[in-house]
Structure formats: structure tokens, C-alpha cells
Design a protein around this motif. Structure first.
Motif, PDB file in Angstrom:
ATOM      1  N   UNK A 120     -24.551 -48.078 -42.853  1.00 30.08           N
ATOM      2  CA  UNK A 120     -24.135 -47.125 -43.769  1.00 30.08           C
ATOM      3  C   UNK A 120     -25.165 -46.238 -44.577  1.00 30.08           C
ATOM      4  N   UNK A 121     -26.296 -47.064 -44.893  1.00 26.54           N
ATOM      5  CA  UNK A 121     -27.284 -46.294 -45.802  1.00 26.54           C
ATOM      6  C   UNK A 121     -28.169 -45.294 -44.718  1.00 26.54           C
ATOM      7  N   UNK A 122     -28.136 -45.477 -43.516  1.00 23.15           N
ATOM      8  CA  UNK A 122     -28.714 -44.421 -42.649  1.00 23.15           C
ATOM      9  C   UNK A 122     -27.688 -43.221 -42.411  1.00 23.15           C
ATOM     10  N   UNK A 123     -26.583 -43.492 -42.375  1.00 22.17           N
ATOM     11  CA  UNK A 123     -25.475 -42.303 -42.249  1.00 22.17           C
ATOM     12  C   UNK A 123     -25.511 -41.580 -43.669  1.00 22.17           C
ATOM     13  N   UNK A 124     -25.641 -42.202 -44.857  1.00 25.90           N
ATOM     14  CA  UNK A 124     -25.767 -41.489 -45.913  1.00 25.90           C
ATOM     15  C   UNK A 124     -26.928 -40.682 -46.083  1.00 25.90           C
ATOM     16  N   UNK A 125     -28.302 -41.462 -45.719  1.00 20.74           N
ATOM     17  CA  UNK A 125     -29.376 -40.808 -45.762  1.00 20.74           C
ATOM     18  C   UNK A 125     -29.288 -39.421 -44.698  1.00 20.74           C
ATOM     19  N   UNK A 126     -28.661 -39.581 -43.645  1.00 25.31           N
ATOM     20  CA  UNK A 126     -28.623 -38.400 -42.555  1.00 25.31           C
ATOM     21  C   UNK A 126     -27.651 -37.277 -43.407  1.00 25.31           C
ATOM     22  N   UNK A 127     -26.931 -37.620 -44.183  1.00 27.13           N
ATOM     23  CA  UNK A 127     -25.889 -36.646 -44.668  1.00 27.13           C
ATOM     24  C   UNK A 127     -26.725 -36.176 -46.225  1.00 27.13           C
ATOM     25  N   UNK A 128     -27.402 -36.811 -46.604  1.00 26.90           N
ATOM     26  CA  UNK A 128     -28.260 -36.213 -47.723  1.00 26.90           C
ATOM     27  C   UNK A 128     -29.262 -35.227 -47.186  1.00 26.90           C
ATOM     28  N   UNK A 129     -30.062 -35.533 -46.007  1.00 24.08           N
ATOM     29  CA  UNK A 129     -30.829 -34.739 -45.251  1.00 24.08           C
ATOM     30  C   UNK A 129     -30.204 -33.377 -44.842  1.00 24.08           C
ATOM     31  N   UNK A 130     -28.964 -33.456 -44.815  1.00 25.70           N
ATOM     32  CA  UNK A 130     -28.024 -32.210 -44.396  1.00 25.70           C
ATOM     33  C   UNK A 130     -27.658 -31.451 -45.658  1.00 25.70           C
ATOM     34  N   UNK A 131     -28.045 -31.862 -46.963  1.00 26.73           N
ATOM     35  CA  UNK A 131     -27.599 -31.228 -48.107  1.00 26.73           C
ATOM     36  C   UNK A 131     -26.351 -31.769 -48.585  1.00 26.73           C
ATOM     37  N   UNK A 132     -25.735 -32.947 -48.155  1.00 26.51           N
ATOM     38  CA  UNK A 132     -24.471 -33.416 -49.004  1.00 26.51           C
ATOM     39  C   UNK A 132     -25.111 -34.437 -49.868  1.00 26.51           C
ATOM     40  N   UNK A 133     -24.189 -34.874 -50.753  1.00 26.46           N
ATOM     41  CA  UNK A 133     -24.189 -35.856 -51.693  1.00 26.46           C
ATOM     42  C   UNK A 133     -23.331 -36.929 -51.630  1.00 26.46           C
ATOM     43  N   UNK A 134     -23.177 -37.992 -50.833  1.00 21.22           N
ATOM     44  CA  UNK A 134     -22.298 -38.714 -50.909  1.00 21.22           C
ATOM     45  C   UNK A 134     -22.669 -39.951 -51.910  1.00 21.22           C
ATOM     46  N   UNK A 135     -21.633 -40.296 -52.708  1.00 27.38           N
ATOM     47  CA  UNK A 135     -21.791 -41.192 -53.629  1.00 27.38           C
ATOM     48  C   UNK A 135     -21.061 -42.540 -53.523  1.00 27.38           C
ATOM     49  N   UNK A 136     -20.356 -42.800 -52.467  1.00 26.50           N
ATOM     50  CA  UNK A 136     -19.633 -43.782 -52.277  1.00 26.50           C
ATOM     51  C   UNK A 136     -19.571 -44.046 -50.837  1.00 26.50           C
ATOM     52  N   UNK A 137     -19.456 -45.580 -50.246  1.00 26.69           N
ATOM     53  CA  UNK A 137     -19.511 -45.463 -48.782  1.00 26.69           C
ATOM     54  C   UNK A 137     -17.954 -45.636 -48.589  1.00 26.69           C
TER      55      UNK A 137
END
Length: 166
Positions: A120-137
Motif C-alpha cells: 500500500x505504501x508503493x501505491x500511495x507513493x505512485x499516486x503522490x508522484x502523479x500529483x495526488x495526496x492520499x491521506x489514508x489507506x
């Protein structure tokens, strides 16, 4: 005018051949490689060639379209063009791939990570690289980008990068 004729007529003829062949291939779903690209982009050459051809032969062109048959043919094609913008009801439905995208976009990030076979950390990292800001799993792609299907596809593409086929 002779200068226009020296390039406009061959350009019109040559680009017509390319567009006719690639158009027929596309119609029969036989297009391969760069056929679609050639059809789409080399169409500009036909537009340029026809514009030059009409300019070089303007008096003859004007004579052909000033008669009753010429006007009727031009009017028929203008009507066909106008009608081509009508979208039949059945085509207003979302494409067949929309439901699976929506299903994936609805999953919480922790479940999306399981589907993507990554942490899930890798998913969140990829989304952050795409400009999104996930704050919760527990958030989903839909929570992050809303109901816009294109944005959902973009976010999912960040999570599921293209892989080479085995």
C-alpha cells in the motif's frame, strides 16, 4: 497559378491515395502499424493540397459549384457533416471498460494494493508522484479524483504502469 498547380495537384492525388487506402483498411478493421496515424495526420496534406488545387483552379471550381447540381452536392455534404455530429442514444452509454475502471477506482487503497500486487505504501507513493495526496489507506481513487472517469483512468495508470507482455 502555375506554381500552385505544380505541387497542389500531385499533393492532392498522392495524399488521396494514402487516405483512401488507410481509410478502407480502417473500415474493414485491417489497419496495422502506423495506418491510423498516417490516415489521421496525413489528412492535413490532403487539406493543403485541395486548398492549393482550388486556388489554382478557382474559376473552374466556381463554375462547377454555381450550377444546380454543384449547389445540391455541396448542400448534401454540408447536411451530412451536420448530421455526423448527432450522437445516437445507444452510443451515450459509457464504454465497456468503464465499469471495471469504476470498480477499481472504488476500492480502498489497501485493497487496490492487493490487486496490484504491491504494498500500500508503493501505491500511495505512485499516486503522490502523479500529483495526488492520499491521506489514508481507506481512501479510494474515486475519493482522490472524484467521479471523472478520465482522471480515474489516469490515477489507475499511475498505479498499474504498462508492463511488457510475457
Amino acid at each position: 497559378m502555375k506554381f500552385l498547380r505544380t505541387w497542389a495537384t500531385p499533393l492532392t492525388a498522392g495524399s488521396f491515395v494514402v487516405l483512401a487506402v488507410t481509410g478502407l483498411l480502417m473500415f474493414f478493421h485491417l489497419d496495422r502499424g502506423l495506418n491510423h496515424f498516417a490516415h489521421e495526420w496525413l489528412g492535413w496534406l490532403l487539406v493543403i493540397g485541395v486548398a492549393g488545387h482550388v486556388a489554382a483552379n478557382f474559376l473552374g471550381f466556381k463554375k462547377h459549384i454555381s450550377g444546380g447540381i454543384g449547389k445540391a452536392v455541396i448542400a448534401a455534404f454540408i447536411l451530412i457533416l451536420a448530421l455526423s455530429f448527432i450522437q445516437p442514444e445507444e452510443e451515450k452509454r459509457p464504454p465497456g471498460w468503464a465499469q471495471p475502471v469504476k470498480a477499481l477506482a472504488f476500492l480502498p487503497l489497501k485493497e487496490l494494493a492487493f490487486v496490484a500486487k504491491m504494498s500500500v505504501e508503493e501505491v500511495r507513493e505512485r499516486l503522490e508522484e502523479d500529483g495526488l495526496n492520499p491521506t489514508s489507506n481507506e481512501q479510494s481513487i474515486k475519493d482522490l479524483v472524484g467521479h471523472n472517469l478520465r482522471r480515474q483512468v489516469g490515477a489507475l495508470n499511475a498505479v498499474f504502469p504498462e508492463e511488457s507482455e510475457d
